[in-house]
Design an enzyme around this catalytic site. Sequence first.
Site, PDB file in Angstrom:
ATOM      1  N   ARG A 121      53.922  36.424 -14.987  1.00 37.48           N
ATOM      2  CA  ARG A 121      54.238  36.900 -13.641  1.00 37.48           C
ATOM      3  C   ARG A 121      54.175  38.414 -13.644  1.00 37.48           C
ATOM      4  O   ARG A 121      54.000  39.039 -14.684  1.00 37.48           O
ATOM      5  CB  ARG A 121      55.583  36.353 -13.111  1.00 37.48           C
ATOM      6  CG  ARG A 121      56.650  36.030 -14.099  1.00 37.48           C
ATOM      7  CD  ARG A 121      57.434  37.167 -14.685  1.00 37.48           C
ATOM      8  NE  ARG A 121      57.727  38.207 -13.749  1.00 37.48           N
ATOM      9  CZ  ARG A 121      57.789  39.485 -14.047  1.00 37.48           C
ATOM     10  NH1 ARG A 121      57.559  39.891 -15.302  1.00 37.48           N
ATOM     11  NH2 ARG A 121      58.051  40.392 -13.159  1.00 37.48           N
ATOM     12  N   GLY A 122      54.329  38.992 -12.423  1.00 34.89           N
ATOM     13  CA  GLY A 122      54.115  40.429 -12.290  1.00 34.89           C
ATOM     14  C   GLY A 122      52.665  40.631 -11.843  1.00 34.89           C
ATOM     15  O   GLY A 122      51.747  40.019 -12.414  1.00 34.89           O
ATOM     16  N   ALA A 123      52.478  41.492 -10.836  1.00 36.83           N
ATOM     17  CA  ALA A 123      51.166  41.596 -10.186  1.00 36.83           C
ATOM     18  C   ALA A 123      50.014  41.900 -11.156  1.00 36.83           C
ATOM     19  O   ALA A 123      49.014  41.170 -11.187  1.00 36.83           O
ATOM     20  CB  ALA A 123      51.244  42.642  -9.070  1.00 36.83           C
ATOM     21  N   ASN A 167      57.186  43.952  -2.592  1.00 35.64           N
ATOM     22  CA  ASN A 167      57.714  43.821  -3.957  1.00 35.64           C
ATOM     23  C   ASN A 167      58.807  42.758  -3.925  1.00 35.64           C
ATOM     24  O   ASN A 167      59.135  42.214  -2.855  1.00 35.64           O
ATOM     25  CB  ASN A 167      58.234  45.171  -4.475  1.00 35.64           C
ATOM     26  CG  ASN A 167      58.510  45.131  -5.974  1.00 35.64           C
ATOM     27  OD1 ASN A 167      57.678  44.667  -6.759  1.00 35.64           O
ATOM     28  ND2 ASN A 167      59.675  45.575  -6.394  1.00 35.64           N
ATOM     29  N   ASP A 179      53.725  44.579  -5.537  1.00 35.65           N
ATOM     30  CA  ASP A 179      52.759  43.472  -5.590  1.00 35.65           C
ATOM     31  C   ASP A 179      51.536  43.738  -4.744  1.00 35.65           C
ATOM     32  O   ASP A 179      50.453  43.224  -5.007  1.00 35.65           O
ATOM     33  CB  ASP A 179      53.426  42.165  -5.155  1.00 35.65           C
ATOM     34  CG  ASP A 179      54.322  41.677  -6.267  1.00 35.65           C
ATOM     35  OD1 ASP A 179      55.472  42.153  -6.346  1.00 35.65           O
ATOM     36  OD2 ASP A 179      53.850  40.872  -7.092  1.00 35.65           O
ATOM     37  N   ARG A 224      48.916  32.259  -6.255  1.00 37.20           N
ATOM     38  CA  ARG A 224      50.050  32.931  -5.588  1.00 37.20           C
ATOM     39  C   ARG A 224      49.435  33.903  -4.562  1.00 37.20           C
ATOM     40  O   ARG A 224      48.453  34.575  -4.890  1.00 37.20           O
ATOM     41  CB  ARG A 224      50.923  33.719  -6.583  1.00 37.20           C
ATOM     42  CG  ARG A 224      51.686  32.841  -7.561  1.00 37.20           C
ATOM     43  CD  ARG A 224      52.652  33.682  -8.415  1.00 37.20           C
ATOM     44  NE  ARG A 224      53.872  34.010  -7.703  1.00 37.20           N
ATOM     45  CZ  ARG A 224      54.809  34.850  -8.168  1.00 37.20           C
ATOM     46  NH1 ARG A 224      54.637  35.454  -9.317  1.00 37.20           N
ATOM     47  NH2 ARG A 224      55.905  35.086  -7.473  1.00 37.20           N
ATOM     48  N   GLN A 280      64.712  37.913 -12.944  1.00 39.93           N
ATOM     49  CA  GLN A 280      63.752  38.657 -13.777  1.00 39.93           C
ATOM     50  C   GLN A 280      64.390  39.908 -14.368  1.00 39.93           C
ATOM     51  O   GLN A 280      64.027  40.345 -15.462  1.00 39.93           O
ATOM     52  CB  GLN A 280      62.516  39.056 -12.951  1.00 39.93           C
ATOM     53  CG  GLN A 280      61.569  37.919 -12.605  1.00 39.93           C
ATOM     54  CD  GLN A 280      61.877  37.294 -11.265  1.00 39.93           C
ATOM     55  OE1 GLN A 280      63.026  37.300 -10.824  1.00 39.93           O
ATOM     56  NE2 GLN A 280      60.881  36.750 -10.607  1.00 39.93           N
TER      57      GLN A 280
HETATM   58  O1  MRU Z   1      57.725  36.901  -8.745  1.00 38.87           O
HETATM   59  P1  MRU Z   1      57.359  37.922  -9.780  1.00 38.87           P
HETATM   60  O2  MRU Z   1      58.262  37.933 -10.969  1.00 38.87           O
HETATM   61  O3  MRU Z   1      55.890  37.841 -10.153  1.00 38.87           O
HETATM   62  O4  MRU Z   1      57.559  39.331  -9.047  1.00 38.87           O
HETATM   63  C1  MRU Z   1      57.201  40.499  -9.724  1.00 38.87           C
HETATM   64  C2  MRU Z   1      57.480  41.744  -8.963  1.00 38.87           C
HETATM   65  O5  MRU Z   1      57.883  41.725  -7.831  1.00 38.87           O
HETATM   66  C3  MRU Z   1      57.117  43.035  -9.659  1.00 38.87           C
HETATM   67  O6  MRU Z   1      57.983  44.053  -9.277  1.00 38.87           O
HETATM   68  C4  MRU Z   1      55.683  43.440  -9.260  1.00 38.87           C
HETATM   69  O7  MRU Z   1      54.800  42.373  -9.445  1.00 38.87           O
HETATM   70  C5  MRU Z   1      55.206  44.616 -10.025  1.00 38.87           C
HETATM   71  S1  MRU Z   1      54.933  44.259 -11.735  1.00 38.87           S
HETATM   72  C6  MRU Z   1      54.298  45.660 -12.449  1.00 38.87           C
END
Ligand code: MRU
Length: 334
Positions: free
Chosen positions: A46-48, A243, A233, A85, A192
Amino acid sequence: MKFETLQRVGEKLRLIDQTRLPGDIVYNDYDDYHEIIKAIQRLEVRGAPAIGIAAAYALAVGVVQTGQYEIKQIEAIGRTIKDARPTAVNLAWAIDRVLSRLKQETPGSLDAVLKLLWDEAEIIHEEDRLMCTRIGEHGASLINAGDAILTHCNAGALATGGIGTALGVIYACHYQGKNISVYADETRPLLQGARLTSWELMQEGIDVTLICDSMAAVLMTEGRINHVVVGADRIAKNGDTANKIGTYGLAVHAKYHNVPFYVAAPSSTFDEFIETGRGIPVEQRAAEEITEGFGHRTAPDNVQTFSPAFDITPNELVSAFITDTGIRPGGRGR
Ligand code: MRU
């Protein structure tokens, strides 16, 4: 870092299973792109930026798996991966980038197509690593020795191909000996911040204090936060930023308390095709994520729920964007 978030292993993709952290360090190997899509959806990765990199590898895995290498067939695999997603633009960005190189170079055999797909996925991975390092360097210039930084969710090494975006700034300060400290929001409902951010910062010996999301305003009113730094994101053309849910509230608190609010993100997170935050699709998550947090029922059966995974922070609440190419002023910084 003492762990690898994503790794190519032969013709497979290896992921650290983030749903098992911090209790267990487990790596899973994937040779089926449908399984990688499921891993993205259940937040094993996960994470963009990390899901963008995983998507690029998934395309190569999909072609190995199916043996199909006509452009139309690869586009169809790409469409399925893109749907995993909706909010993080990096996912579609990575697939489009690989497809565009494929269309330019038109390799004529399965081997040549696969060579290109693995190669481009590795380039995207490596570029992300470098962008994180640059974000860290640019961001560190905004932070003074001894400052306390509040962050939300996990925008660290676990969310990227490098040292992270928001956490990249924190690591850069730490490596420069700035003696900073960090407050990590736990980040309801999937924690997270508690499970991932506090874990990865502790691995590097960084002073981190875990708080519940609802405690941030108290810390600000007591003057204990010098900066808020979060990831993103997707960032619309006008600077509105998607985000993790809870980011918008944090930005409102930060403005009220006159605490700078920074968004750290690589170029791949800026969406050149969406004018404002209104155009950003926000993922809705399953009710169970808020009624049965990690296996325990914590709400009445059949209660109605509302569970967006992300919110949109208007540009006017952002002091500055910390990017790999430098610092751009946000609406609050002008
Ligand atoms: O649902 P997630 O855990 O994928 O959400 C992640 C976030 O919101 C992060 O802050 C974002 O993706 C930036 S990661 C460098």
